[in-house]
Design a protein around this motif. Structure first.
Motif, PDB file in Angstrom:
ATOM      1  N   THR A 191       0.841  -1.283   0.140  1.00 16.66           N
ATOM      2  CA  THR A 191       0.192  -0.099   0.151  1.00 16.66           C
ATOM      3  C   THR A 191       1.048   1.182  -0.052  1.00 16.66           C
ATOM      4  OG1 THR A 191      -1.601  -1.214   1.135  1.00 16.66           O
ATOM      5  CG2 THR A 191      -1.673   1.422   1.228  1.00 16.66           C
ATOM      6  N   TYR A 192       2.116   1.244   0.832  1.00 18.72           N
ATOM      7  CA  TYR A 192       2.793   2.575   0.769  1.00 18.72           C
ATOM      8  C   TYR A 192       3.691   2.505  -0.095  1.00 18.72           C
ATOM      9  CZ  TYR A 192      -0.226   3.661   4.666  1.00 18.72           C
ATOM     10  OH  TYR A 192      -1.609   3.965   5.571  1.00 18.72           O
TER      11      TYR A 192
ATOM     12  N   LYS B 405      -5.300  -1.435   1.481  1.00 20.60           N
ATOM     13  CA  LYS B 405      -5.173  -0.190   0.945  1.00 20.60           C
ATOM     14  C   LYS B 405      -6.434   0.632   1.292  1.00 20.60           C
ATOM     15  CE  LYS B 405      -3.433   2.426  -2.867  1.00 20.60           C
ATOM     16  NZ  LYS B 405      -2.924   2.539  -4.172  1.00 20.60           N
TER      17      LYS B 405
END
Lengths: 677, 494
Positions: A191-192, B405
């Motif tokens: 995600t990051y 996410k």
């Protein structure tokens, strides 16, 4: 290009062997199975040596093999990262695996599942190599789960034994708890950073150090702390750290060669390897490192205590493995990643040696594993005796042997570390030295020295073990020696690997410490933030060569503690066996606590397993059956039934009833119409 | 190749073959019926292969389009086409039909022609659902496909088959009536068009979108099935013959999920965003709640049925995160579930054919007498638990990673299936396969024969291929999924 083909050959050669032995296990003769698999692993080992030399010459490699999947902006590839960390692991894995393969010829000689066993251990070698050679998290996770699968298959290798098939399920499920954390950690990484490729992730990681995320309520957590703790939960499962350690002692239900290969030398160290590989991430979170440090310290000390009261030879070694894994984890927490890998390597050699030695003893004892039935075996099994002594001495950290260099370095690194928890960890690893020496030599003396207790009628010993180690259940694997029968030395295929493992157990520490810990061997593979976590830097200042370190150690506390442990076990078990029995009676509550392994198993069984079943029953009977089906579905069906039974009253089938109803209806309508007008 | 009406062929070849099989009549001609059915199923599969080989991955929109007028008075068209979302399901469906015909080869001895005909006809009808671009055509196929399944459960099913068949039929019919109302509304709103692609462009106020969305939700949630309208599935599976269970799990459940993608998301994008939390909540309940329920099942078929519901929870979860990873993960999960659940039900069928029991307690130590079977069953049990290198992993991996996410705790709940999935699958496997021979039934078991091995090997090949190299499967989806997501991101409220 040549080298890349060689990289591919390393995992594929064992896979090929595994497929031959596995897919055709019912048709090929035994020699084909073991020749094919041993050839595969030998090829992998030789290729690893060539690659190792190439890497030492400065040729590291990082590249894809094929694109596994693309989705959105993300690309997932299968690929290799070949650097010193990888090659170290490759050498350890292929060498120990090769030794275990050869040893298995002797150990599994009479087993009907011979070909299947070779197929599994070669498949394991493939999986483990995929794990360590990966250049990304996805493939790491693949290898991670694949070794878990093979471990599952091998613990339950003797699938008719209730204890074995319980232990393998337990191992898989406990590991899945770890993987649960692991995959969330991987998700956070993706995600990051937008990638699962190590190089990309590590490059972007420093920018993420200041990011905090909102996980619960209003509390802000450092992203790196959450990510690293999630990843570490995965390592806790695989590397059996408290409280996810419960599966490892039970895994001893598997045949001894795999206890050596999987549950001592390689698979269980995957967590250690993983954290070392992730050093650029862990260095960004001192909190996460503290967690690692404390968990490791707890494991190192408290699992050692359990080793003291075990009577099954394999379980003593198993608890010793748990404790040593704790040491490695402590090293990781102290940012001494290279020391952790160094201990991983030395431990792989001497612990594989100890396990295979234990297996040799088990063969000699005709599959009796209870050390109370042994004694004086050195006369009958001289090679096993000497090699086991070497292994034990290496384990307890005798100066100049391999275990000394790695373990002492850990202790010193922790001493120099200043992150929260380091004080406790230092105490734990120091106390652990004494405990390790004590249980190791308790076993050593009981097995190889003293009175010969075998060949007697010893049924009375068999009823008070742990929960799931009732050996007598098995039909054909636990005979024990008949009265009057003597143990015998094992064939060469069994003792040769012992000898070959004893050599590095003695020498590898002395040779490797300087380049691995203080040279630039791991440069580029392991990253340490020396400002924040300076213990390695300080450690280097104290180091003046391997020989000096050994000499110096003779005057330090760890050496005295180890010596005291050996001396005490000699006094207790050789001189005055009445004392331990008396102590046991005196401190019954503590003994009971240890006997029950701190009640972890009972707690898990009652709360997690029992709770899940209870919840499942409740949701099923209460939710699905009672409410959804009972009230809503069948309820609405009943409602329809009720309404229709009322309307049915009007549908009698008699013409005059219908005619009458029609007339009434007509009147009603007419009345309404007239009134409206 | 594209000159041939490939989609029509993929629909009508199996249906035609089905009627041909039916024409063989009574069970005296059973061998002929079987052979005809197999040839028909293979032929039907072969005609779908050019759909993949001839598919243009770069092209956005429908391919292999066929358009003809059907009922001009209401502007209803025979309009077919596939995009990257639907194309693979046509292939999967045709492939599974071959498996099903093989699965019933020695097992079904009564009304053989009718049995095989029902499956072939159903296969064609379900291909029609995946290919329809006209609302009414879709609806007709959607409803018509219920009938063969109803018959399969009602005629060749177990002792409680009538209850199960009714429950199945009424449950799904109830859902689809609201769907019909929604179609009528859209017909009126779009000034008399049943073109699904036109509806995608139709501006609709939020209130109306929400009603439409709810109507779609009820229709499709029953089919998926989502919690709490899932209780028909375990009953239907338990009573259905093995072939019925395979088709039900592998294809029929996908129809509801496909409906979400073709109707709910593009026609009511604003409502989808508004109500995403609701669908996600139901999906997570499916994953977590059903995981626990599956754990305590004593009937193997029920256990796998419940595990299907949990896996379909991943699908709906993936759709409503509105990300490429989520949607593609969900589609991969749907395909993978087709292989794995089909194989799981077949494995149970193999044991049921021999012992005539589905109760876990009636087994134990099957590995001793059926080692080949045990190895393959292990593969599928592991795949069902989402082990990497099997297709079961890919979809879960993508959805969980996509979920992190979206929201960490949603991912947390979804990832718990890694533990629960392993728990119910392996616990069942341990009790059924491992251990000593439990009773004389197990002692007398014969290992799988060549036909059974072939079926399991085909499914295993699919499972492993998708697990080791999923790229060819997702490659075809990219253009269509990205187009869908772009479309869903734009508000339709004017």
């Amino acid at each position: 290009m040549e080298m890349q083909k060689l990289y591919l050959l390393v995992p594929l050669a064992p896979l090929f062997g595994a497929m031959i032995a596995g897919l055709f296990c019912r048709v090929i003769p035994r020699w084909v199975a073991h020749t094919a698999t041993i050839a595969g692993v030998a090829v992998a080992f030789i290729a690893s040596v060539i690659i190792f030399k190439d890497v030492l010459a400065g040729h590291t490699y990082n590249g894809p093999v094929y694109t596994w999947l693309t989705s959105g902006d993300y690309t997932f590839e299968v690929g290799f990262l070949i650097d010193t960390l990888t090659t170290t692991m490759m050498l350890v894995v292929t060498f120990v695996s090769l030794m275990v393969h050869i040893y298995t010829i002797g150990y599994m000689h009479d087993d009907p599942g011979y070909n299947r066993f070779f197929s599994y251990i070669s498949l394991f070698t493939f999986s483990m190599l995929m794990l360590v050679m990966s250049n990304n998290f996805m493939q790491l996770f693949f290898g991670w789960e694949a070794v878990g699968l093979v471990s599952y298959l091998l613990i339950g290798f003797w699938y008719t034994r209730p204890t074995a098939i319980f232990a393998n399920m337990k191992a898989f499920l406990v590991n899945r708890v770890g993987d649960f954390g692991f995959i969330l950690g991987i998700g956070l990484v993706l995600t990051y950073t937008g990638s699962l490729d190590y190089a990309t992730v590590f490059k972007k990681a420093p920018d993420l150090a200041s990011i905090s995320i909102n996980i619960w309520g209003t509390a802000e957590w450092s992203l790196m702390t959450v990510t690293c703790i999630c990843l570490f939960i995965g390592a806790m499962g695989k590397s059996a750290q408290v409280p996810l350690h419960v599966w490892l002692p039970d895994s001893m239900e598997g045949p001894t060669p795999i206890s050596a290969l999987i549950h001592a030398a390689t698979m269980v160290t995957a967590g250690i390897f993983m954290v070392s590989r992730m050093s650029p991430l862990f260095e960004l979170s001192t909190t996460a490192l503290s967690v690692v440090l404390v968990i490791g310290a707890i494991t190192a000390l408290f699992m050692g205590f359990l080793g003291i009261i075990q009577n099954d030879i394999k379980r003593v070694v198993a608890y010793s493995t748990l404790s040593q894994l704790g040491y490695m984890t402590v090293a990781l927490g102290a940012s001494a990643y290279s020391v952790a890998i160094f201990h991983l390597m030395t431990h792989a050699f001497f612990k594989a040696l100890l396990f295979l030695g234990a297996g040799s003893v088990i063969i000699g004892m005709h599959h009796d594993q209870d050390i109370r039935n042994m004694g004086g075996l050195r006369k009958y099994m001289p090679i096993t005796w000497i090699t086991s002594l070497v292994g034990s001495l290496a384990l307890i950290g005798t100066p100049f042997l391999s275990g000394f260099y790695s373990k002492d370095s850990i202790i010193e690194a922790v001493q120099l570390s200043h992150i929260p928890g380091a004080g406790f960890a230092y105490f734990a690893v120091l106390a652990g030295v004494f405990v390790t020496a004590f249980y190791s030599f308790r076993m050593y003396f009981l097995v190889f020295h003293g009175e010969e207790r075998f060949g007697k009628d010893h049924d009375e010993h068999h009823d008070h073990h742990g929960d799931h180690d009732d050996e007598e259940v098995s039909v054909d694997h636990h005979h024990g020696l008949a009265p009057g029968q003597k143990p015998h030395e094992t064939p060469w295929v069994v003792w040769l690997p012992l000898v070959l493992l004893a050599i590095p157990s003695v020498a590898i520490g002395y040779i490797a410490i300087e380049p691995m810990l203080y040279g630039d061997y791991f440069k580029g593979a392991i990253h340490i933030d020396h400002h924040a976590h300076g213990s390695m830097e300080h450690l280097a200042e104290h180091f003046h060569g391997a020989a000096a370190m050994g000499v110096h150690a003779l005057t330090t506390l760890p050496f005295f503690l180890a010596f005291a442990g050996v001396a005490l076990s000699w006094f207790f078990y050789m001189k005055r066996p009445d004392i331990p029995a008396a102590i046991q009676k005196k401190v019954m509550p503590i003994y009971t606590l240890l006997e029950n392994k701190y009640y972890f198993d009972k707690f898990n069984e009652a709360v997690f397993a029992g709770g899940a079943r209870l919840l499942g029953k409740g949701l099923w009977k209460g939710g699905d059956v009672a409410v959804i089906d009972g009230v809503i579905v069948n309820g609405s069906a009943k409602l329809v039934g009720m309404i229709s039974s009322i309307t049915r009253l009007f549908q009698t089938g008699y013409v005059y009833h219908y005619a009458f109803t029609m007339i009434i209806g007509l009147f009603v309508l007419m009345t309404l119409w007239i009134n409206r007008a | 190749m594209s000159n041939y009406p490939l989609l029509s062929l993929s629909i009508w070849v199996p249906i035609f073959a089905g009627f041909l099989v039916l024409a063989t009549g009574s069970d005296r001609n059973a061998p002929l019926a079987r052979m005809l059915a197999l040839v028909g199923a293979i032929l039907a599969f072969v005609v779908t292969i050019p759909l993949w080989t001839g598919f243009d991955n770069a092209k956005v929109g429908m391919q292999f389009v066929e358009l003809g007028s059907w009922i001009p008075r209401f502007n209803i068209n025979y309009h077919l086409g596939v995009d990257g979302i639907s194309m693979l399901f046509v292939l999967l469906n045709a492939f599974i039909t071959v498996i099903v015909v093989l699965a019933g080869w020695q097992v079904i001895e009564q009304k053989v022609a009718q049995y095989n005909a029902a499956f072939l006809i159903m296969s064609g009808l379900m291909n029609g659902i995946f290919c329809s671009l006209d609302g009414i055509l879709f609806y007709v196929f959607f409803e018509a496909s219920l009938i063969p399944m109803y018959l399969i459960i009602g005629v060749w099913g177990g002792p409680n088959r009538v209850y199960a068949a009714f429950k199945f039929f009424l449950y799904t019919l109830f859902g689809s009536l609201l769907f019909l109302v929604a179609l009528m509304y859209l017909f009126v709103q779009s000034n008399g068009s049943f073109e699904i692609l036109e509806w995608h462009k139709l501006p609709i106020a939020l209130g109306a979108q929400i009603w439409l969305f709810l109507a779609f939700l009820i229709a499709f949630a029953v089919k998926v099935p989502m919690w709490p309208v899932h209780t028909w599935l375990p009953d239907a599976h338990v009573e259905a013959p093995t072939g019925g269970s395979i088709v039900l799990a592998a294809i029929a459940l996908k129809l509801g999920a496909y409906g979400f993608i073709r109707f709910s998301l593009p026609i009511a994008p604003d409502a989808s965003h508004e109500l995403a939390w609701f669908v996600i909540a139901l999906s997570l309940i499916a994953v977590v709640y059903i995981g626990f329920v599956a754990l305590v099942q004593a009937d193997m078929k029920k256990l796998v049925a419940y595990s299907s519901i949990a896996h379909m929870g991943f699908v709906t979860l993936g759709f409503f995160m509105f990300s490429a990873m989520g949607v593609e993960g969900a589609l991969v999960q749907m395909l993978s579930h087709g292989f794995i659940s089909g194989a799981m039900f077949f494995c149970i069928g193999v044991m049921y054919d021999r012992v005539h029991s589905r109760q876990i307690a009636d087994y134990g130590g099957v590995v001793n007498t059926m080692p080949k079977f045990a190895a393959l069953f292990m593969l599928f049990a592991m795949a069902n638990s989402g082990l990497p290198a099997t297709s079961g992993f890919v979809g879960e991996f993508m959805v969980i990673l996509g979920a992190v996410k979206f929201n960490f705790w949603i991912a947390f709940a979804a990832a718990s299936s890694m533990i629960m999935g392993a728990a119910y699958n392996l616990w069942m496997y341990k009790r059924v396969v491992f251990g000593d021979v439990a009773n004389h039934h197990v002692a007398e078991l014969e290992d799988i024969n060549k036909r059974e091995f072939l079926i399991l090997a085909l499914l295993a090949a699919g499972t492993l291929w998708m697990g080791l190299y999923p790229q060819p499967f997702t490659e075809v989806m990219h253009a269509s999924v990205n187009d869908l997501l772009r479309h869903v991101a734009i508000s339709k409220i004017q």
